[in-house]
Write a protein that holds these residues in place. Sequence first.
Motif, short mmCIF file in Angstrom:
data_model
loop_
_atom_site.label_atom_id
_atom_site.label_comp_id
_atom_site.label_asym_id
_atom_site.label_seq_id
_atom_site.Cartn_x
_atom_site.Cartn_y
_atom_site.Cartn_z
N MET A 117 0.83 -1.21 0.00
CA MET A 117 0.00 0.00 0.00
C MET A 117 0.86 1.26 0.00
O MET A 117 1.82 1.34 0.75
N PHE A 118 0.46 2.23 -0.84
CA PHE A 118 1.11 3.54 -0.77
C PHE A 118 0.10 4.66 -0.58
O PHE A 118 0.47 5.81 -0.35
N CYS A 119 -1.19 4.34 -0.62
CA CYS A 119 -2.23 5.33 -0.35
C CYS A 119 -3.47 4.61 0.16
O CYS A 119 -3.86 3.58 -0.38
N ILE A 120 -4.06 5.18 1.21
CA ILE A 120 -5.29 4.64 1.79
C ILE A 120 -6.35 5.73 1.72
O ILE A 120 -6.12 6.86 2.15
N PHE A 121 -7.50 5.39 1.15
CA PHE A 121 -8.64 6.31 1.09
C PHE A 121 -9.71 5.83 2.06
O PHE A 121 -10.02 4.64 2.09
N GLY A 122 -10.30 6.76 2.78
CA GLY A 122 -11.45 6.43 3.63
C GLY A 122 -11.13 6.35 5.10
O GLY A 122 -9.98 6.30 5.52
N ASP A 123 -12.19 6.35 5.88
CA ASP A 123 -12.11 6.23 7.33
C ASP A 123 -13.44 5.64 7.80
O ASP A 123 -14.43 5.66 7.07
N LYS A 124 -13.45 5.14 8.99
CA LYS A 124 -14.64 4.49 9.54
C LYS A 124 -15.84 5.44 9.51
O LYS A 124 -15.75 6.58 9.94
N ALA A 125 -16.94 4.95 8.97
CA ALA A 125 -18.21 5.68 8.91
C ALA A 125 -18.07 7.04 8.22
O ALA A 125 -18.75 8.00 8.57
N GLU A 126 -17.23 7.12 7.21
CA GLU A 126 -17.02 8.38 6.51
C GLU A 126 -18.17 8.64 5.53
O GLU A 126 -18.46 7.80 4.68
N PRO A 127 -18.81 9.83 5.60
CA PRO A 127 -19.90 10.14 4.67
C PRO A 127 -19.35 10.43 3.27
O PRO A 127 -18.15 10.62 3.09
N GLU A 128 -20.23 10.49 2.28
CA GLU A 128 -19.82 10.73 0.91
C GLU A 128 -19.24 12.12 0.69
O GLU A 128 -18.50 12.34 -0.27
N ASP A 129 -19.56 13.06 1.58
CA ASP A 129 -19.03 14.42 1.42
C ASP A 129 -17.83 14.67 2.33
O ASP A 129 -17.60 15.78 2.81
N ALA A 130 -17.04 13.62 2.55
CA ALA A 130 -15.80 13.73 3.30
C ALA A 130 -14.80 12.76 2.67
O ALA A 130 -15.18 11.82 1.98
N LEU A 131 -13.52 13.02 2.90
CA LEU A 131 -12.49 12.14 2.37
C LEU A 131 -11.26 12.19 3.27
O LEU A 131 -10.78 13.27 3.61
#
Length: 130
Positions: free
Chosen positions: A40-54
């Motif tokens: 892995m060199f990039c991770i997208f997302g977080d727990k319970a992340e809404p569509e209007d967040a990154l």
Amino acid sequence: MTTPHQQAEAALTAYGLAFPETDTGLGWAFTRVLRVKGRMFCIFGDKAEPEDALTITVKLPISFEMVQDLPFVRESRGWYRQHQWAIAHFGPDDDVLSELPTLKAWLRQSYCAVAPKKLGRLVEAGGPAG
């Protein structure tokens, strides 16, 4: 209709996939990753992340200390801090698209840090996706 955050993730994913020998995959439960040769060199997302967040997590061995004061960078703790992985978070009110040039540079730095030396040197020298 896609959110700016989804657009940013799509643009960064396309940029990352232009590097040699990369692919995408699922990370942990709720994350998506970019990998080079299975690392892995990039991770997208977080727990319970809404569509209007990154949330974007990348390895920044060169600029880790410099980016810590940016308003969208969260404090890295434990293993992430020790290994110089920076965590950027953009909420609903943040203009993530305006930060794409910075995030692309971070993606490139992270790729070069994680990739086998031969591939990293190719990208550093302005090769594919350079």
